[in-house]
Design an enzyme around this catalytic site. Sequence first.
Site, mmCIF file in Angstrom:
data_model
loop_
_atom_site.group_PDB
_atom_site.id
_atom_site.type_symbol
_atom_site.label_atom_id
_atom_site.label_comp_id
_atom_site.label_asym_id
_atom_site.label_seq_id
_atom_site.Cartn_x
_atom_site.Cartn_y
_atom_site.Cartn_z
ATOM 1 N N ASN A 270 -81.999 -70.660 114.212
ATOM 2 C CA ASN A 270 -83.435 -70.725 114.447
ATOM 3 C C ASN A 270 -84.036 -69.335 114.391
ATOM 4 O O ASN A 270 -83.361 -68.342 114.688
ATOM 5 C CB ASN A 270 -83.758 -71.287 115.837
ATOM 6 C CG ASN A 270 -83.377 -72.742 115.998
ATOM 7 O OD1 ASN A 270 -83.453 -73.524 115.060
ATOM 8 N ND2 ASN A 270 -82.957 -73.109 117.196
ATOM 9 N N THR A 271 -85.302 -69.272 114.064
ATOM 10 C CA THR A 271 -86.058 -68.045 114.270
ATOM 11 C C THR A 271 -86.782 -68.163 115.598
ATOM 12 O O THR A 271 -87.497 -69.147 115.839
ATOM 13 C CB THR A 271 -87.066 -67.810 113.131
ATOM 14 O OG1 THR A 271 -86.340 -67.596 111.920
ATOM 15 C CG2 THR A 271 -87.925 -66.590 113.417
ATOM 16 N N GLY B 270 -73.143 -66.443 139.111
ATOM 17 C CA GLY B 270 -71.769 -66.474 138.621
ATOM 18 C C GLY B 270 -71.422 -67.792 137.971
ATOM 19 O O GLY B 270 -72.043 -68.208 137.000
ATOM 20 N N ASP C 138 -75.306 -68.000 125.528
ATOM 21 C CA ASP C 138 -74.650 -67.986 124.214
ATOM 22 C C ASP C 138 -73.655 -66.837 124.110
ATOM 23 O O ASP C 138 -72.593 -66.975 123.498
ATOM 24 C CB ASP C 138 -75.696 -67.876 123.107
ATOM 25 C CG ASP C 138 -76.595 -69.091 123.027
ATOM 26 O OD1 ASP C 138 -76.130 -70.189 123.379
ATOM 27 O OD2 ASP C 138 -77.761 -68.941 122.618
#
Length: 310
Positions: A13-14, A233, A264
């Site tokens: 995606n942009t 955490g 990610d």
Amino acid sequence: MSPKNITIIGSLNTDLVTRTRRLPAPGETLTAKSFNTAPGGKGANQAAAAARLSGDGVVVKMVGCVGGDEFGRDLKQALVDSGVDVEGVVVDKVEKSGTAIIIVDEDTAENRILINLGANAKVTKVLFPDSYFTSMNPPISALLMQLEIPLQTVLHLLNLADAAGITSIFNPAPAVPIPVNFYPKMDHLIVNETEAALLTGEEVEELDVEAAAKTLLERGVKGSVVITLGAKGGYFSTVDGKGGWMKPEVMEPKDVVDTTGAGDTFVGAFAVAIVEGKSVEEAVKWAGVAAGRKVRKRGAMAGIPWRNEL
């Protein structure tokens, strides 16, 4: 010895990023502090993270679809610049590249994201015949997937990977219910607390993280379940009875400038650690360090650290 191959099948995606001092209320108009475009998408971000964090002897391949537009061209180039092999990225001449509208709250560094799949919706089962993984060179060491491409494609690929004995790392985000019979196809399942709550049918505010991990393992996940909790955490649990809490990176609030892409980065780093032979516990700790470095820099992909920064 042939190199380890981490293949990511997922979205590109942009990102259209707006920064504001606070999020607008319904019906309210605010003046933003800034606007910019940047390469992103969960698949592309995780591929960039895996490539930037890999050592010698690891190749990272991205498989997905972009449009035949400027966004698509720039997405592929951004991945190449991070060290990703983009031979498997298809260019669709009709559909536009996927986009993500991101609003970042400058005061908290938290974000809100709205996605348009665009060409990502063209990543269908037709692209992946039953012999797909057997034709890979070098052979796949780990398959990494998310849910910004059609669910049926992901389920099909989980079946193929399981049949081929390929280690799968699945990050079902954005989360949707997963058919129970597909959990035994997964080697490692990585979710945040919102995704864990959706998959287990609990309310986020009432989520028992340890119980949620146990529930997901009991559905048949073959290796581990990891639940990330952002600044708090996280927790991991494995089929052989190991488990524990991940300590968060200790930093001053002023050091946290952008949480976009931190998850990610964690997933990409985890994949690298697993193919390099680290235990789940070691992989989780190392991935946590990588995510902690990411939030200190702006940009979902631009802020992902390189291996020498950890």
